[in-house]
Design a protein around this motif. Sequence first.
Motif, PDB file in Angstrom:
ATOM      1  N   SER A  24      11.015 -41.621  31.099  1.00  0.00           N
ATOM      2  CA  SER A  24      10.772 -40.294  30.357  1.00  0.00           C
ATOM      3  C   SER A  24      12.587 -39.967  30.647  1.00  0.00           C
ATOM      4  O   SER A  24      13.183 -40.525  31.675  1.00  0.00           O
ATOM      5  CB  SER A  24      10.377 -39.266  31.454  1.00  0.00           C
ATOM      6  N   VAL A  28      11.046 -36.483  35.976  1.00  0.00           N
ATOM      7  CA  VAL A  28       9.923 -35.829  35.860  1.00  0.00           C
ATOM      8  C   VAL A  28       9.379 -34.789  36.965  1.00  0.00           C
ATOM      9  O   VAL A  28       9.667 -34.547  38.691  1.00  0.00           O
ATOM     10  CB  VAL A  28       8.847 -37.305  35.984  1.00  0.00           C
ATOM     11  N   GLY A  53       6.821 -36.184  32.135  1.00  0.00           N
ATOM     12  CA  GLY A  53       7.755 -36.062  31.492  1.00  0.00           C
ATOM     13  C   GLY A  53       8.062 -35.624  29.518  1.00  0.00           C
ATOM     14  O   GLY A  53       7.040 -35.659  28.347  1.00  0.00           O
TER      15      GLY A  53
END
Lengths: 179, 281
Positions: A24, A28, A53
């Motif tokens: 990500s 997150v 994400g």
Amino acid sequence: MEIMRLVVTGPVGAGKSTFIRSVSEIAVVDTDRRATDETALLKQKTTVAFDFGRLSFGPEMALHLYGTPGQSRFDFMWDILIQKAHAYILLVAAHRPSEFIDARRIRAFMRQRSAVPMIIGLTHTDCPEAWDLENAAIALGYLSATRRPPIITVDPTETASVAQAVIALVQHSMQDCLV
Amino acid sequence: MAVTGYLSEFSLAEIFNFLEQGNKTGLLTLCTLADTQTEKRENHYIWFNQGRIVAAANRLDQHGLAYMIDQRGWMGEHTALRIAQTCAATTPIGLSLKTQGLLTVEQLKLLFYTQVMRQVCSLFALKDSWFQFDGKAPLPFAEMTGLNAPATEVTLAALRVLKDWSALTSKLPEPSSAIMSVITGKPQQKLDQTEWCLWEFANGTLALQAIAQQLQLPLVKVQQVAFRLVTAGLVEEVPLVVATPAALKSEPLPVETPATEATTVSHSFLHHLVGFLKNKT
């Protein structure tokens, strides 16, 4: 804005939150809370709602990753996630055969609610007690190598490995006529 | 790579299901954990040929079956072993003795029942043991009657008579789960009456607790029968969405999700995504 939504699912401790964190671009969205039940034996914290994400790769293109709750309480959250998903990956810890049965439950739940493409990601395959891919596949109920979804090994802590897994899922989705 | 673990993690019923569905040939070893009082450990050995159980023993010298024949007074152990040595190296001793008219089919069936069915069924009561499956172990022809049984048939028989289910509690299907058939048509196995009753509900719609009410059976009994059908490879557990408390429903989600249903994404999008991800590998 064109968005693809991938769901990352699997039994508790399979590496779902780590998987999403590894790829990500944003921090997150973390819904981990201190585990209070049998989950605490495996990890101190567990995801109670879902992880989120994002990966943007163009001004109008983004991949959204949703991690399901770790504990196998199949509530409305699961339903929402799978109904919105374009594809999903089922993560299974190859060194914990006790969780193969949970992985089968999750797959059955998902399969009954959605026909979107899926692949299986075996994690912790470097552990000495890990089952190899073929045996894990049988234990998960896949008896024929030609009639099963792609099964890959993935290290959720490695960005490159996670990226490879997402590629495998996207390519499988393309074969399954996602568009 | 050997398949190993503990029965507390992967139950004997699951192991048998795995070995039968995988058409495995080899030796399953069970090693009980040391008794806290006696420090005694016991080893049990079960041989499989293409997913079917062909022999069982608590010794590896291949004298177990000959000893059983001796115990019944049908033939001396040494005589049986000597005759077996003169036969083809790949013929089960039971078949050799039958061919030579020294044992009858009924005697072989009795031996197989005692050696495999009774001995293996008793292993389902083990609280915990370490297990290993060796797919390279040769078949023990001097330990084999020549008869065999599908592993899941032995599982069904064992679980029907199992009194203490405490070791399997965590494996039982959830009361809120349904069961769904994974086979085409009706089961080929011989099911008992309760199993047939439950089979009628194997369509993935009704929770086990509701089935228990309809059948007027204790819930735990229905869970146990469902577990038998699962490990026999007939059905799978399908979790149903559990009812959500009203308070939870009204809480906003931590991340806003699109209100519309999943829409498709274009080929161009997917190609861009794969190209982007390849740069990360």
